[in-house]
Design a protein around this motif. Structure first.
Motif, mmCIF file in Angstrom:
data_model
loop_
_atom_site.group_PDB
_atom_site.id
_atom_site.type_symbol
_atom_site.label_atom_id
_atom_site.label_comp_id
_atom_site.label_asym_id
_atom_site.label_seq_id
_atom_site.Cartn_x
_atom_site.Cartn_y
_atom_site.Cartn_z
ATOM 1 N N TYR A 88 -6.484 3.012 -5.317
ATOM 2 C CA TYR A 88 -7.943 3.130 -5.361
ATOM 3 C C TYR A 88 -8.585 1.991 -4.561
ATOM 4 O O TYR A 88 -9.494 2.219 -3.767
ATOM 5 C CB TYR A 88 -8.411 3.116 -6.814
ATOM 6 N N TRP A 89 -8.110 0.771 -4.773
ATOM 7 C CA TRP A 89 -8.674 -0.392 -4.074
ATOM 8 C C TRP A 89 -8.417 -0.354 -2.578
ATOM 9 O O TRP A 89 -9.255 -0.794 -1.794
ATOM 10 C CB TRP A 89 -8.125 -1.679 -4.653
ATOM 11 N N LEU A 90 -7.253 0.148 -2.167
ATOM 12 C CA LEU A 90 -6.902 0.144 -0.754
ATOM 13 C C LEU A 90 -7.130 1.493 -0.058
ATOM 14 O O LEU A 90 -6.709 1.690 1.079
ATOM 15 C CB LEU A 90 -5.456 -0.304 -0.570
ATOM 16 N N ASN A 91 -7.787 2.402 -0.753
ATOM 17 C CA ASN A 91 -8.206 3.685 -0.171
ATOM 18 C C ASN A 91 -7.061 4.511 0.401
ATOM 19 O O ASN A 91 -7.127 4.980 1.539
ATOM 20 C CB ASN A 91 -9.269 3.479 0.900
ATOM 21 N N ILE A 92 -6.018 4.685 -0.406
ATOM 22 C CA ILE A 92 -4.978 5.643 -0.054
ATOM 23 C C ILE A 92 -4.724 6.530 -1.255
ATOM 24 O O ILE A 92 -5.050 6.169 -2.380
ATOM 25 C CB ILE A 92 -3.675 4.970 0.441
ATOM 26 N N ARG A 93 -4.210 7.720 -1.014
ATOM 27 C CA ARG A 93 -3.959 8.653 -2.109
ATOM 28 C C ARG A 93 -2.715 9.479 -1.856
ATOM 29 O O ARG A 93 -2.237 9.555 -0.741
ATOM 30 C CB ARG A 93 -5.156 9.537 -2.384
ATOM 31 N N VAL A 94 -2.249 10.104 -2.913
ATOM 32 C CA VAL A 94 -1.045 10.932 -2.862
ATOM 33 C C VAL A 94 -1.470 12.396 -2.831
ATOM 34 O O VAL A 94 -2.273 12.835 -3.650
ATOM 35 C CB VAL A 94 -0.149 10.655 -4.094
ATOM 36 N N LEU A 95 -0.930 13.128 -1.852
ATOM 37 C CA LEU A 95 -1.205 14.559 -1.730
ATOM 38 C C LEU A 95 0.088 15.336 -1.856
ATOM 39 O O LEU A 95 1.177 14.815 -1.579
ATOM 40 C CB LEU A 95 -1.839 14.872 -0.372
ATOM 41 N N ASP A 96 -0.033 16.603 -2.234
ATOM 42 C CA ASP A 96 1.107 17.504 -2.225
ATOM 43 C C ASP A 96 1.493 17.746 -0.773
ATOM 44 O O ASP A 96 0.641 17.994 0.077
ATOM 45 C CB ASP A 96 0.733 18.815 -2.924
ATOM 46 N N TYR A 97 2.766 17.653 -0.473
ATOM 47 C CA TYR A 97 3.234 17.747 0.914
ATOM 48 C C TYR A 97 2.959 19.113 1.531
ATOM 49 O O TYR A 97 2.588 19.207 2.698
ATOM 50 C CB TYR A 97 4.734 17.435 0.970
ATOM 51 N N SER A 140 8.447 8.003 1.322
ATOM 52 C CA SER A 140 9.483 7.266 0.600
ATOM 53 C C SER A 140 10.456 8.249 -0.050
ATOM 54 O O SER A 140 10.263 9.464 -0.007
ATOM 55 C CB SER A 140 8.841 6.379 -0.473
ATOM 56 N N LEU A 141 11.485 7.694 -0.681
ATOM 57 C CA LEU A 141 12.429 8.524 -1.416
ATOM 58 C C LEU A 141 11.701 9.272 -2.535
ATOM 59 O O LEU A 141 11.951 10.455 -2.768
ATOM 60 C CB LEU A 141 13.555 7.651 -1.972
ATOM 61 N N THR A 142 10.790 8.584 -3.195
ATOM 62 C CA THR A 142 9.985 9.215 -4.249
ATOM 63 C C THR A 142 9.166 10.366 -3.681
ATOM 64 O O THR A 142 9.071 11.431 -4.296
ATOM 65 C CB THR A 142 9.045 8.189 -4.906
ATOM 66 N N ASP A 143 8.561 10.161 -2.508
ATOM 67 C CA ASP A 143 7.781 11.231 -1.873
ATOM 68 C C ASP A 143 8.657 12.434 -1.543
ATOM 69 O O ASP A 143 8.252 13.575 -1.753
ATOM 70 C CB ASP A 143 7.127 10.725 -0.583
ATOM 71 N N ALA A 144 9.851 12.179 -1.045
ATOM 72 C CA ALA A 144 10.755 13.280 -0.697
ATOM 73 C C ALA A 144 11.177 14.058 -1.941
ATOM 74 O O ALA A 144 11.199 15.291 -1.929
ATOM 75 C CB ALA A 144 11.980 12.739 0.034
ATOM 76 N N ILE A 145 11.493 13.341 -3.016
ATOM 77 C CA ILE A 145 11.913 14.006 -4.249
ATOM 78 C C ILE A 145 10.768 14.802 -4.867
ATOM 79 O O ILE A 145 10.954 15.934 -5.304
ATOM 80 C CB ILE A 145 12.465 12.973 -5.256
ATOM 81 N N MET A 146 9.572 14.224 -4.888
ATOM 82 C CA MET A 146 8.424 14.861 -5.549
ATOM 83 C C MET A 146 7.601 15.743 -4.615
ATOM 84 O O MET A 146 6.603 16.315 -5.024
ATOM 85 C CB MET A 146 7.506 13.790 -6.161
ATOM 86 N N SER A 147 7.993 15.856 -3.350
ATOM 87 C CA SER A 147 7.282 16.660 -2.358
ATOM 88 C C SER A 147 5.820 16.219 -2.240
ATOM 89 O O SER A 147 4.889 17.002 -2.392
ATOM 90 C CB SER A 147 7.371 18.148 -2.694
ATOM 91 N N THR A 148 5.645 14.919 -1.965
ATOM 92 C CA THR A 148 4.310 14.345 -1.791
ATOM 93 C C THR A 148 4.250 13.577 -0.490
ATOM 94 O O THR A 148 5.266 13.323 0.155
ATOM 95 C CB THR A 148 3.957 13.387 -2.958
ATOM 96 N N ILE A 149 3.028 13.198 -0.116
ATOM 97 C CA ILE A 149 2.800 12.374 1.059
ATOM 98 C C ILE A 149 1.626 11.462 0.730
ATOM 99 O O ILE A 149 0.689 11.847 0.024
ATOM 100 C CB ILE A 149 2.536 13.252 2.304
ATOM 101 N N VAL A 150 1.667 10.231 1.250
ATOM 102 C CA VAL A 150 0.626 9.254 0.980
ATOM 103 C C VAL A 150 -0.237 9.135 2.235
ATOM 104 O O VAL A 150 0.268 8.890 3.326
ATOM 105 C CB VAL A 150 1.209 7.886 0.583
ATOM 106 N N VAL A 151 -1.558 9.312 2.050
ATOM 107 C CA VAL A 151 -2.493 9.329 3.185
ATOM 108 C C VAL A 151 -3.664 8.403 2.923
ATOM 109 O O VAL A 151 -3.915 7.985 1.792
ATOM 110 C CB VAL A 151 -3.018 10.773 3.438
ATOM 111 N N LYS A 152 -4.401 8.130 4.001
ATOM 112 C CA LYS A 152 -5.638 7.357 3.876
ATOM 113 C C LYS A 152 -6.695 8.238 3.232
ATOM 114 O O LYS A 152 -6.766 9.443 3.476
ATOM 115 C CB LYS A 152 -6.150 6.921 5.243
ATOM 116 N N THR A 153 -7.557 7.628 2.443
ATOM 117 C CA THR A 153 -8.680 8.346 1.851
ATOM 118 C C THR A 153 -9.797 8.392 2.877
ATOM 119 O O THR A 153 -10.082 7.392 3.539
ATOM 120 C CB THR A 153 -9.178 7.641 0.576
ATOM 121 N N LEU A 154 -10.409 9.549 3.021
ATOM 122 C CA LEU A 154 -11.501 9.684 4.006
ATOM 123 C C LEU A 154 -12.759 9.042 3.520
ATOM 124 O O LEU A 154 -13.074 8.871 2.427
ATOM 125 C CB LEU A 154 -11.753 11.162 4.295
#
Length: 152
Positions: A87-96, A138-152
């Motif tokens: 939240y502080w650094l303006n990034i979020r996790v999305l479904d891949y 990351s490995l966590t992203d690959a396992i959980m099928s997520t991606i970390v992106v910048k918040t618009l």
């Protein structure tokens, strides 16, 4: 002469991505988020021990600090779909696959998996995967099928 419109063949997700391009989160920001989240955890545990320990019994304070930290993180995950650091650094996790914010349950499982990787020492493998992956997953992203992106 008939000109074919190439955009007509795109599905809805592709059109949304064209309008709102997804920018991958910076590797350094991802590291900072992990550092902030862990530092906040240590702060809450330390404050709990200092404020709520009774005599020589520090376990109660440790438990209270840990519960308060987990409650704060769960609140941010439920409300903003981000941890406090994200939240502080303006990034979020999305479904891949859908590029939509992940559900609360999936987010909690993702964070628990990340915590388990920290505890077992396998987090180093996850960090290496972030640095060699083109999509910075990351490995966590690959396992959980997520991606970390910048918040618009």
């Amino acid at each position: 002469m008939l000109v074919e419109n190439n955009n007509s063949e795109k599905n809805y997700t592709d059109k949304v991505v064209d309008i709102y391009p997804i920018q991958l989160a910076n590797r350094f920001k991802r590291w900072c988020v992990a550092f902030i989240d862990n530092l906040m955890g240590y702060f809450f545990v330390f404050a709990g021990v200092r404020l709520f320990s009774i005599g020589e019994n520090a376990e109660l304070g440790l438990l209270i600090g840990l519960v308060l930290y987990i409650a704060l993180q769960l609140y941010f995950m439920k409300t903003y779909r981000q941890t406090l650091g994200k939240y502080w650094l303006n990034i979020r996790v999305l479904d891949y696959s859908t590029n939509q914010p992940v559900s609360f349950g999936k987010y909690v499982v993702r964070e628990i998996l990340d915590f388990i990787l920290h505890l077992t020492g396998l987090i180093l493998i996850s960090v290496i995967v972030v640095f060699v992956s083109r999509e910075r997953r990351s490995l966590t992203d690959a396992i959980m099928s997520t991606i970390v992106v910048k918040t618009l």
